[in-house]
Design an enzyme around this catalytic site. Structure first.
Site, PDB file in Angstrom:
ATOM      1  CD  GLU A  16       6.643  -3.350  -3.810  1.00  0.00           C
ATOM      2  OE1 GLU A  16       7.306  -2.838  -2.873  1.00  0.00           O
ATOM      3  OE2 GLU A  16       5.774  -2.736  -4.431  1.00  0.00           O
ATOM      4  CG  ASP A  19      13.520  -2.339   0.593  1.00  0.00           C
ATOM      5  OD1 ASP A  19      13.384  -3.579   0.485  1.00  0.00           O
ATOM      6  OD2 ASP A  19      12.927  -1.665   1.470  1.00  0.00           O
ATOM      7  CB  ALA A 116      -4.080  -1.238   3.876  1.00  0.00           C
ATOM      8  N   GLY A 117      -0.728  -2.381   4.004  1.00  0.00           N
ATOM      9  CA  GLY A 117       0.498  -2.373   3.198  1.00  0.00           C
ATOM     10  C   GLY A 117       0.860  -0.983   2.712  1.00  0.00           C
ATOM     11  CG  LEU A 118      -1.711   1.709   1.902  1.00  0.00           C
ATOM     12  CD1 LEU A 118      -2.988   2.532   1.937  1.00  0.00           C
ATOM     13  CD2 LEU A 118      -1.138   1.681   0.485  1.00  0.00           C
ATOM     14  CB  SER A 119       4.454   2.493   4.858  1.00  0.00           C
ATOM     15  OG  SER A 119       5.328   1.665   4.199  1.00  0.00           O
ATOM     16  CB  SER A 121       4.648   0.012  10.982  1.00  0.00           C
ATOM     17  OG  SER A 121       5.214  -0.431   9.788  1.00  0.00           O
ATOM     18  CD  GLU A 153       8.833  -1.774  10.643  1.00  0.00           C
ATOM     19  OE1 GLU A 153       8.462  -0.596  10.699  1.00  0.00           O
ATOM     20  OE2 GLU A 153       8.091  -2.708  10.295  1.00  0.00           O
ATOM     21  CG  ASP A 165       8.198   0.636   3.896  1.00  0.00           C
ATOM     22  OD1 ASP A 165       8.265   0.684   2.653  1.00  0.00           O
ATOM     23  OD2 ASP A 165       7.862  -0.388   4.517  1.00  0.00           O
TER      24      ASP A 165
HETATM   25  C1  GLA Z   1       7.756  -3.942   2.969  1.00  0.00           C
HETATM   26  C2  GLA Z   1       9.081  -3.514   3.596  1.00  0.00           C
HETATM   27  C3  GLA Z   1       9.929  -2.719   2.612  1.00  0.00           C
HETATM   28  C4  GLA Z   1      10.047  -3.431   1.271  1.00  0.00           C
HETATM   29  C5  GLA Z   1       8.682  -3.897   0.773  1.00  0.00           C
HETATM   30  C6  GLA Z   1       8.771  -4.724  -0.471  1.00  0.00           C
HETATM   31  O1  GLA Z   1       6.965  -2.811   2.718  1.00  0.00           O
HETATM   32  O2  GLA Z   1       8.834  -2.741   4.740  1.00  0.00           O
HETATM   33  O3  GLA Z   1      11.196  -2.459   3.180  1.00  0.00           O
HETATM   34  O4  GLA Z   1      10.950  -4.500   1.358  1.00  0.00           O
HETATM   35  O5  GLA Z   1       7.993  -4.650   1.760  1.00  0.00           O
HETATM   36  O6  GLA Z   1       9.243  -3.965  -1.535  1.00  0.00           O
END
Ligand code: GLA
Length: 378
Positions: A16, A19, A116-119, A121, A153, A165
């Protein structure tokens, strides 16, 4: 003609906030997807609509950053990125590929929880990129589609996220986590099937919100870049712990310490998965959470309570996943502890007077895929 593609959300098993430091990450795709149906029009205008959202966004195929905002900015951003990619950067082998001509209708549906932080977008961007690429026969491969989605993005929406993501949404494979080297962009698919080892991976959505996620993210990123510059390195990927501990700025030191130790944890977890020992990765997940909480400072009370109560009820490991501050925790549990863990987390939330969390058992699923007119997938 019409092209329909689905693209999944992701969770990151470990790795985490590394990236954008050229590090290693280990995400996998969820079975939750966003689906996009694209049909060409003749008039140079894009009409985008999304189930559950009122109205249709209308913009030109020549849209530029700043023209469109809200959810439709992710869609417009991908159109913009694909138009600029195919018009200005045609590699030789694609020089015969047609560019986007005319406009298009874009219809979007999704079963992926938003925010929810599950990408969600990245899933939206990738589903749009893949369907537009298919409809206009742009002949871009999955990596190139992910690059266009990320460009949308970063440069159209204006969120300075890393590469994880969109590449996860485009490239992941079912039954595997994807070890992604964020410098070389080399992806290695590593078998990860919790159910095969009598394990379950829980995603626990705290449903908490945090207003400053965007600025906090940009702040962490800037601190890492400053720390790397201070050490004379291209990125913190190249730092050793010894170098990091020579940093005089204590914030830089702690942020960099997270990055260096987290990259090592990714290597360790990937090694355990390759060795067929998924039951042994728990301590690395929990250590990742502690590092994100104490050194990187991107946790929250809700995320900590979810992790602590899952561990107290016997989870093998648990950590926040994604950018942090709000969103989801993952917990690795033995099947026999599944119900006690969920009960304990729910009880802890009730005790704090918070809304009950949403909990899902997830398994690594496939990356973006095409659907034919009858809804079948390929
Ligand atoms: C978000 C960003 C990713 C990554 C995470 C943290 O999801 O979109 O690129 O940096 O945070 O690991």
């Amino acid at each position: 003609m019409t092209a329909t593609w689905s693209a999944p959300g992701r969770v990151n098993l470990i790795g985490e906030h590394v990236d954008y430091n050229d590090g290693l990450v280990l995400p996998f795709a969820l079975a939750f997807v966003t689906t996009t149906r694209v049909s060409a029009r003749e008039d140079g205008v894009v009409h985008a609509s999304s189930a559950g959202r009122a109205g249709t966004a209308v913009f030109g195929v020549d849209t530029q950053p700043g023209d469109v905002d809200g959810w439709a900015a992710y869609v417009a951003g991908v159109v913009w990125a694909l138009v600029s990619t195919t018009v200005t950067e045609p590699p030789t082998r694609k020089s015969q590929a047609p560019a986007i001509s005319g406009g298009m209708d874009i219809e979007i549906t999704s079963d992926l929880p938003v925010g929810a932080g599950l990408s969600s977008s990245a899933a939206l961007e990738c589903a749009v990129a893949a369907a537009v690429g298919d409809e206009f026969d742009l002949r871009l491969d999955r990596g190139e589609l992910a690059a266009a989605a990320r460009k949308a993005e970063n440069e159209y929406v204006g969120a300075p996220t890393g590469v994880m993501d969109q590449l996860a949404s485009m490239l992941c494979e079912p039954g595997h986590a994807m070890l992604l080297d964020c410098r070389s962009l080399e992806a290695t698919h590593i078998p990860f099937e919790p159910a095969g080892a009598d394990l379950r991976l829980l995603v626990i959505d705290t449903r908490a919100e945090h207003a400053l996620i965007g600025s906090e993210y940009a702040d962490r990123r800037a601190t890492c870049e400053a720390a790397a510059a201070e050490l004379g390195l291209a990125a913190l990927r190249d730092a050793t712990l010894q170098q990091v501990r020579s940093l005089t700025d204590s914030t830089q030191l702690r942020r960099a310490q997270h990055v260096v130790t987290e990259i090592q944890r990714v290597r360790d977890v990937a090694g355990l998965l390759v060795a067929g020992c998924p039951q042994d990765i728990g301590p690395f997940l929990s250590a990742s959470h502690e590092s994100l909480r104490d050194d990187y400072e991107v946790s929250s009370e809700e995320l900590d309570v979810a992790v602590e109560s899952a561990l107290a009820a016997g989870a093998l490991g648990a950590r926040l996943t994604g950018g942090g501050f709000a969103g989801c925790v993952i917990a690795l549990v033995r099947v026999a502890r599944l119900v006690p863990v969920v009960d304990r987390v729910e009880a802890a939330f009730t005790l704090h007077g918070w809304r009950p969390p949403h909990v899902w058992v997830v398994a690594p699923s496939r990356g973006a895929f095409r659907r034919d007119e009858a809804g079948a997938t390929s």
